[in-house]
Design a protein around this motif. Sequence first.
Motif, mmCIF file in Angstrom:
data_model
loop_
_atom_site.group_PDB
_atom_site.id
_atom_site.type_symbol
_atom_site.label_atom_id
_atom_site.label_comp_id
_atom_site.label_asym_id
_atom_site.label_seq_id
_atom_site.Cartn_x
_atom_site.Cartn_y
_atom_site.Cartn_z
ATOM 1 N N PRO A 252 4.580 -8.852 6.930
ATOM 2 C CA PRO A 252 4.769 -7.693 6.059
ATOM 3 C C PRO A 252 4.747 -6.394 6.849
ATOM 4 O O PRO A 252 4.104 -6.293 7.896
ATOM 5 N N ARG A 253 5.480 -5.436 6.338
ATOM 6 C CA ARG A 253 5.396 -4.091 6.899
ATOM 7 C C ARG A 253 4.107 -3.444 6.402
ATOM 8 O O ARG A 253 3.650 -3.726 5.301
ATOM 9 N N GLU A 254 3.533 -2.581 7.222
ATOM 10 C CA GLU A 254 2.330 -1.873 6.812
ATOM 11 C C GLU A 254 2.536 -0.382 7.014
ATOM 12 O O GLU A 254 3.099 0.048 8.026
ATOM 13 N N ILE B 79 -4.081 1.941 3.585
ATOM 14 C CA ILE B 79 -2.986 1.188 4.194
ATOM 15 C C ILE B 79 -2.411 0.252 3.147
ATOM 16 O O ILE B 79 -3.148 -0.447 2.432
ATOM 17 N N VAL B 80 -1.091 0.226 3.049
ATOM 18 C CA VAL B 80 -0.402 -0.674 2.131
ATOM 19 C C VAL B 80 0.348 -1.722 2.933
ATOM 20 O O VAL B 80 1.110 -1.384 3.848
ATOM 21 N N SER B 81 0.112 -2.978 2.615
ATOM 22 C CA SER B 81 0.889 -4.079 3.168
ATOM 23 C C SER B 81 2.025 -4.362 2.196
ATOM 24 O O SER B 81 1.782 -4.668 1.020
ATOM 25 N N LEU B 82 3.253 -4.256 2.695
ATOM 26 C CA LEU B 82 4.436 -4.333 1.837
ATOM 27 C C LEU B 82 5.157 -5.659 2.012
ATOM 28 O O LEU B 82 5.355 -6.130 3.142
ATOM 29 N N PRO B 83 5.583 -6.276 0.926
ATOM 30 C CA PRO B 83 6.305 -7.539 1.013
ATOM 31 C C PRO B 83 7.630 -7.379 1.758
ATOM 32 O O PRO B 83 8.284 -6.334 1.662
ATOM 33 N N VAL B 84 8.010 -8.407 2.476
ATOM 34 C CA VAL B 84 9.299 -8.409 3.161
ATOM 35 C C VAL B 84 10.401 -8.768 2.175
ATOM 36 O O VAL B 84 11.511 -8.254 2.228
ATOM 37 N N LEU C 282 3.824 -6.606 -9.528
ATOM 38 C CA LEU C 282 2.369 -6.637 -9.548
ATOM 39 C C LEU C 282 1.844 -6.313 -8.156
ATOM 40 O O LEU C 282 2.275 -6.907 -7.165
ATOM 41 N N GLY C 283 0.915 -5.378 -8.057
ATOM 42 C CA GLY C 283 0.281 -5.034 -6.800
ATOM 43 C C GLY C 283 -1.218 -5.247 -6.871
ATOM 44 O O GLY C 283 -1.790 -5.478 -7.944
ATOM 45 N N ARG D 43 -2.364 -9.061 4.106
ATOM 46 C CA ARG D 43 -1.132 -9.584 4.702
ATOM 47 C C ARG D 43 -0.706 -10.885 4.033
ATOM 48 O O ARG D 43 0.488 -11.130 3.833
ATOM 49 N N HIS D 44 -1.673 -11.710 3.691
ATOM 50 C CA HIS D 44 -1.341 -12.951 2.980
ATOM 51 C C HIS D 44 -0.695 -12.637 1.634
ATOM 52 O O HIS D 44 0.343 -13.229 1.276
ATOM 53 N N LEU D 45 -1.293 -11.724 0.882
ATOM 54 C CA LEU D 45 -0.755 -11.392 -0.434
ATOM 55 C C LEU D 45 0.620 -10.748 -0.328
ATOM 56 O O LEU D 45 1.496 -10.994 -1.165
ATOM 57 N N ALA D 46 0.818 -9.937 0.711
ATOM 58 C CA ALA D 46 2.138 -9.331 0.909
ATOM 59 C C ALA D 46 3.180 -10.401 1.203
ATOM 60 O O ALA D 46 4.324 -10.319 0.739
ATOM 61 N N ARG D 47 2.811 -11.415 1.977
ATOM 62 C CA ARG D 47 3.755 -12.515 2.237
ATOM 63 C C ARG D 47 4.094 -13.265 0.956
ATOM 64 O O ARG D 47 5.146 -13.873 0.853
ATOM 65 N N GLU D 48 3.166 -13.206 -0.013
ATOM 66 C CA GLU D 48 3.403 -13.847 -1.303
ATOM 67 C C GLU D 48 4.168 -12.937 -2.265
ATOM 68 O O GLU D 48 4.426 -13.318 -3.396
ATOM 69 N N GLY D 49 4.485 -11.721 -1.815
ATOM 70 C CA GLY D 49 5.273 -10.814 -2.635
ATOM 71 C C GLY D 49 4.505 -9.699 -3.312
ATOM 72 O O GLY D 49 5.084 -8.931 -4.088
ATOM 73 N N PHE D 50 3.201 -9.579 -3.040
ATOM 74 C CA PHE D 50 2.367 -8.596 -3.719
ATOM 75 C C PHE D 50 2.002 -7.452 -2.778
ATOM 76 O O PHE D 50 1.275 -7.657 -1.795
ATOM 77 N N ALA D 51 2.500 -6.264 -3.066
ATOM 78 C CA ALA D 51 2.081 -5.081 -2.304
ATOM 79 C C ALA D 51 0.572 -4.912 -2.471
ATOM 80 O O ALA D 51 0.053 -4.983 -3.593
ATOM 81 N N THR D 52 -0.131 -4.699 -1.361
ATOM 82 C CA THR D 52 -1.593 -4.670 -1.397
ATOM 83 C C THR D 52 -2.122 -3.455 -0.650
ATOM 84 O O THR D 52 -1.789 -3.242 0.513
ATOM 85 N N LEU D 53 -2.948 -2.683 -1.329
ATOM 86 C CA LEU D 53 -3.552 -1.482 -0.756
ATOM 87 C C LEU D 53 -5.025 -1.740 -0.483
ATOM 88 O O LEU D 53 -5.741 -2.291 -1.320
#
Length: 299
Positions: free
Chosen positions: A17-19, A34-39, A45-46, A69-79
């Motif tokens: 994921p991008r951060e 910091i936000v981990s963003l889905p690729v 849902l975040g 990072r795990h949640l971002a890989r699953e499609g969830f933007a995470t702050l």
Amino acid sequence: MSRFDMQPDEPILRPEPRESVIELRCQGALLPAIVSLPVQSEQDLGVVVIVGGPQYRVGSHRQFVQLARHLAREGFATLRFDYRGMGDAPGEVLAFDAAREDVRAAVDALRRSVPSVRRVVLWGLCDAASAALMHGTDHADVVGVVLVNPWVRSEATLAAATVKHYYRGRLMQREFWLKMVSGRFDWRASLRSFGANLRATRGAISTPAATGGDYRDTMARGWSCLRGPSLLILSGDDLTAREFTEYTSAQPSWQKLLARTDVRRVELPDADHTFSRREWKAQVERETSRWLHEALCPA
């Protein structure tokens, strides 16, 4: 931002994921976030990871970095962020029960920085789980909570959990009996400690723990206001989790909350409070992402 935030910490099996560092302002203070963003496969849902004290946005054993990072890989933007007085955030240190504006500012910041996010889940460990219930469940955008080893401590609950679980566990430990045999065991001090804990426990039985103004009442009221599902994760080798179980089992209002059909309870029998082993952290990550998909993003 700490250089440790940006180091890879696990094998790259999928695009990472991008951060990005975002601006999170609260009551005039600029908080590190910091936000981990889905690729790809971005959800509406975040997740906002609330930090329990005293620690900061990386988490014990880099838990929050890896979770995000795990949640971002699953499609969830995470702050993940530091609220005022924590980590690199300015200001006086806040107790978890005073962080309402910080939690709500984080939810708003995630919505602003990731326009596709319309719904938010709060994730908290220990007193951060308490903060999630106290401060975030009435936010219009919050649709669920992940509560990990929630903090409900008082002198009475600590004493009750210690009497029931700590002393029993000590009797099963080889080192305890070796100390007894060798004469190195201070039985007078141990008896004094046991007696003090037992007296505190009896006080807890005779006097209801939940009284007006108790922060645990505020937690319960916050949970009852939640318009969505909950995930409760409890460690087996953790006194805080034991306290939660002991306290809630004696409180009808909490029993009613725990009996809700939209509450999923997961117990990790061998895990400690901060999931210090990689397999325990990985299990928390999997349980969280599975619950997000099944409870809030069904196919």
